[in-house]
Motif scaffolding. Structure first.
Motif, PDB file in Angstrom:
ATOM      1  N   GLY A  19     -15.955  13.358  -1.861  1.00 32.85           N
ATOM      2  CA  GLY A  19     -15.984  12.235  -2.699  1.00 32.85           C
ATOM      3  C   GLY A  19     -17.024  11.403  -2.466  1.00 32.85           C
ATOM      4  O   GLY A  19     -17.019  10.145  -2.745  1.00 32.85           O
ATOM      5  N   ASP A  20     -18.249  11.718  -2.090  1.00 30.44           N
ATOM      6  CA  ASP A  20     -19.530  11.053  -1.889  1.00 30.44           C
ATOM      7  C   ASP A  20     -19.356  10.254  -0.578  1.00 30.44           C
ATOM      8  O   ASP A  20     -18.865  10.536   0.354  1.00 30.44           O
ATOM      9  CB  ASP A  20     -19.664  10.245  -3.154  1.00 30.44           C
ATOM     10  CG  ASP A  20     -21.206  10.086  -3.517  1.00 30.44           C
ATOM     11  OD1 ASP A  20     -21.919   9.459  -2.754  1.00 30.44           O
ATOM     12  OD2 ASP A  20     -21.604  10.835  -4.435  1.00 30.44           O
ATOM     13  N   PHE A  21     -20.120   9.169  -0.562  1.00 26.03           N
ATOM     14  CA  PHE A  21     -20.212   8.170   0.681  1.00 26.03           C
ATOM     15  C   PHE A  21     -19.409   7.049   0.783  1.00 26.03           C
ATOM     16  O   PHE A  21     -19.199   6.560  -0.337  1.00 26.03           O
ATOM     17  CB  PHE A  21     -21.560   7.852   0.809  1.00 26.03           C
ATOM     18  CG  PHE A  21     -22.829   8.861   1.088  1.00 26.03           C
ATOM     19  CD1 PHE A  21     -22.989   9.523   2.162  1.00 26.03           C
ATOM     20  CD2 PHE A  21     -23.352   9.591   0.003  1.00 26.03           C
ATOM     21  CE1 PHE A  21     -23.625  10.464   2.620  1.00 26.03           C
ATOM     22  CE2 PHE A  21     -24.328  10.508   0.011  1.00 26.03           C
ATOM     23  CZ  PHE A  21     -24.467  11.007   1.274  1.00 26.03           C
ATOM     24  N   LEU A  22     -18.729   6.769   1.801  1.00 25.75           N
ATOM     25  CA  LEU A  22     -17.918   5.449   2.129  1.00 25.75           C
ATOM     26  C   LEU A  22     -18.892   4.809   3.019  1.00 25.75           C
ATOM     27  O   LEU A  22     -19.106   5.088   4.090  1.00 25.75           O
ATOM     28  CB  LEU A  22     -16.577   5.966   2.545  1.00 25.75           C
ATOM     29  CG  LEU A  22     -15.680   4.949   2.819  1.00 25.75           C
ATOM     30  CD1 LEU A  22     -15.293   4.045   1.631  1.00 25.75           C
ATOM     31  CD2 LEU A  22     -14.525   5.227   3.649  1.00 25.75           C
ATOM     32  N   THR A  58     -17.887  11.239   3.180  1.00 26.87           N
ATOM     33  CA  THR A  58     -18.990  10.708   4.533  1.00 26.87           C
ATOM     34  C   THR A  58     -19.001   9.543   4.746  1.00 26.87           C
ATOM     35  O   THR A  58     -19.321   8.642   3.808  1.00 26.87           O
ATOM     36  CB  THR A  58     -20.118  11.529   4.279  1.00 26.87           C
ATOM     37  OG1 THR A  58     -20.056  12.919   3.679  1.00 26.87           O
ATOM     38  CG2 THR A  58     -21.196  11.369   5.263  1.00 26.87           C
ATOM     39  N   ILE A  59     -18.756   9.081   6.096  1.00 26.27           N
ATOM     40  CA  ILE A  59     -18.913   7.609   6.474  1.00 26.27           C
ATOM     41  C   ILE A  59     -20.414   7.345   6.544  1.00 26.27           C
ATOM     42  O   ILE A  59     -21.005   8.068   7.190  1.00 26.27           O
ATOM     43  CB  ILE A  59     -18.052   7.416   7.813  1.00 26.27           C
ATOM     44  CG1 ILE A  59     -16.462   7.482   7.562  1.00 26.27           C
ATOM     45  CG2 ILE A  59     -18.402   6.055   8.150  1.00 26.27           C
ATOM     46  CD1 ILE A  59     -15.746   7.777   8.930  1.00 26.27           C
ATOM     47  N   GLY A  88     -17.685  14.271   7.720  1.00 27.37           N
ATOM     48  CA  GLY A  88     -19.166  13.889   8.205  1.00 27.37           C
ATOM     49  C   GLY A  88     -19.434  12.375   8.472  1.00 27.37           C
ATOM     50  O   GLY A  88     -18.469  11.648   7.973  1.00 27.37           O
ATOM     51  N   LEU A  89     -20.566  12.166   9.184  1.00 26.62           N
ATOM     52  CA  LEU A  89     -20.835  10.749   9.804  1.00 26.62           C
ATOM     53  C   LEU A  89     -22.117  10.547   9.360  1.00 26.62           C
ATOM     54  O   LEU A  89     -23.008  11.459   9.914  1.00 26.62           O
ATOM     55  CB  LEU A  89     -20.303  10.443  10.917  1.00 26.62           C
ATOM     56  CG  LEU A  89     -20.705   8.951  11.573  1.00 26.62           C
ATOM     57  CD1 LEU A  89     -19.982   8.012  10.964  1.00 26.62           C
ATOM     58  CD2 LEU A  89     -20.458   9.146  13.072  1.00 26.62           C
ATOM     59  N   LEU A  90     -22.814   9.634   8.692  1.00 20.82           N
ATOM     60  CA  LEU A  90     -24.172   9.384   8.630  1.00 20.82           C
ATOM     61  C   LEU A  90     -24.501   8.099   9.363  1.00 20.82           C
ATOM     62  O   LEU A  90     -23.924   6.990   9.064  1.00 20.82           O
ATOM     63  CB  LEU A  90     -24.729   9.371   7.070  1.00 20.82           C
ATOM     64  CG  LEU A  90     -26.079   8.883   6.789  1.00 20.82           C
ATOM     65  CD1 LEU A  90     -27.002   9.756   7.712  1.00 20.82           C
ATOM     66  CD2 LEU A  90     -26.475   8.858   5.319  1.00 20.82           C
ATOM     67  N   ASN A 127     -18.963  19.113   8.020  1.00 17.60           N
ATOM     68  CA  ASN A 127     -18.587  17.907   9.051  1.00 17.60           C
ATOM     69  C   ASN A 127     -19.664  17.699   9.984  1.00 17.60           C
ATOM     70  O   ASN A 127     -19.423  17.677  11.101  1.00 17.60           O
ATOM     71  CB  ASN A 127     -17.239  18.366   9.652  1.00 17.60           C
ATOM     72  CG  ASN A 127     -16.527  17.208   9.990  1.00 17.60           C
ATOM     73  OD1 ASN A 127     -17.068  15.987   9.963  1.00 17.60           O
ATOM     74  ND2 ASN A 127     -15.563  17.498  11.158  1.00 17.60           N
ATOM     75  N   LEU A 128     -21.000  17.353   9.521  1.00 16.12           N
ATOM     76  CA  LEU A 128     -22.034  16.986  10.212  1.00 16.12           C
ATOM     77  C   LEU A 128     -22.067  15.540  10.717  1.00 16.12           C
ATOM     78  O   LEU A 128     -21.899  14.448  10.027  1.00 16.12           O
ATOM     79  CB  LEU A 128     -23.280  17.409   9.609  1.00 16.12           C
ATOM     80  CG  LEU A 128     -23.384  18.893   9.038  1.00 16.12           C
ATOM     81  CD1 LEU A 128     -24.927  19.042   8.835  1.00 16.12           C
ATOM     82  CD2 LEU A 128     -23.479  19.830  10.421  1.00 16.12           C
ATOM     83  N   TYR A 129     -22.529  15.443  11.868  1.00 14.85           N
ATOM     84  CA  TYR A 129     -22.989  14.048  12.429  1.00 14.85           C
ATOM     85  C   TYR A 129     -24.480  14.027  12.369  1.00 14.85           C
ATOM     86  O   TYR A 129     -25.205  14.615  12.897  1.00 14.85           O
ATOM     87  CB  TYR A 129     -22.483  13.951  13.883  1.00 14.85           C
ATOM     88  CG  TYR A 129     -23.066  12.746  14.426  1.00 14.85           C
ATOM     89  CD1 TYR A 129     -23.197  11.408  14.099  1.00 14.85           C
ATOM     90  CD2 TYR A 129     -23.546  12.909  15.869  1.00 14.85           C
ATOM     91  CE1 TYR A 129     -23.677  10.434  14.632  1.00 14.85           C
ATOM     92  CE2 TYR A 129     -24.045  12.179  16.600  1.00 14.85           C
ATOM     93  CZ  TYR A 129     -24.149  10.661  16.145  1.00 14.85           C
ATOM     94  OH  TYR A 129     -24.973   9.705  16.810  1.00 14.85           O
TER      95      TYR A 129
END
Length: 165
Positions: A19-22, A58-59, A88-90, A127-129
Motif C-alpha cells: 500500500g505504499d508508505f505511511l 511501509t512506515i 517494513g520500516l524506513l 519486511n526490511l528495516y
C-alpha cells in the motif's frame, strides 16, 4: 513498439498488495519524495504500527528506536501463537539536508545487489528495516519473519536472488 523489459514482480507476486508508505508525524517533510505516501492517521507509535499492518504500508519515521520495539512486539506478541509480518520500516535522518540527500538515493528502490535495484514493493514484502544515514547510505536489515511465512511448502515463495539474502 518498445518491449517492456521491467519485471512486474521481483520478490513475489504478493508485492502487488503493498500500500505504499505511511509517514509518521516526525517525518512529514518526506511526503513529497514518494508518489503515493500518506501521513499516518494514528496518533501514537503502536497505533501507527497497527495502521501500517492494516493498510499494508511501509512506515517512514525518524524515530527508529521506538518503532523497532513496537514492531517486534506486534509481529511476535508474547504468549500468542499468531504472528503478523509487517511491510517494513524506513528510518530517515532528522536533519532536513541529510534527509533530502538520502531520500534521493533510494527514491525508486534499494541498491542491495549488483543487479537492478530492489524496488520498494519487493523490499516491503521482505519486511526490511532500512536506516538512512546522514551521508546518504542505507543500512538494510531484515526483520525476523513469521515461521509460517518461511515454511518451505506452505510459506511465501521468495524469488531468487532475494530468497537467500
Amino acid at each position: 513498439m518498445k518491449k517492456d523489459t521491467k519485471k512486474r514482480f521481483q520478490v513475489n507476486e504478493l508485492e502487488a498488495d503493498w500500500g505504499d508508505f505511511l509517514v509518521d508525524a516526525d517525518a512529514v517533510a518526506s511526503l513529497r519524495f514518494f508518489d503515493r505516501a500518506i501521513k499516518a492517521a494514528a496518533q501514537n507509535d503502536p497505533g501507527i504500527v497497527r495502521e501500517a499492518w492494516d493498510q499494508r504500508q511501509t512506515i517512514v519515521t525518524s524515530n527508529g528506536r521506538d518503532f523497532m520495539r513496537y514492531i517486534q512486539e506486534f509481529q511476535n506478541p508474547p504468549n500468542n501463537p499468531a504472528c503478523r509480518d509487517l511491510w517494513g520500516l524506513l528510518v530517515i535522518p532528522n536533519a532536513q539536508l541529510a534527509r533530502e540527500k538520502g531520500l534521493q538515493t533510494i527514491r525508486r528502490g534499494l541498491h542491495v545487489l549488483q543487479r537492478e535495484p530492489l524496488r520498494w514493493p519487493g523490499a516491503a514484502l521482505l519486511n526490511l528495516y532500512v536506516r538512512l544515514t546522514a551521508d546518504g547510505r542505507a543500512g538494510i536489515h531484515r526483520f525476523k519473519r513469521c515461521p509460517f511465512s518461511e515454511h518451505p511448502e506452505r510459506g511465501i515463495h521468495i524469488n531468487e536472488p532475494w530468497n537467500t539474502w
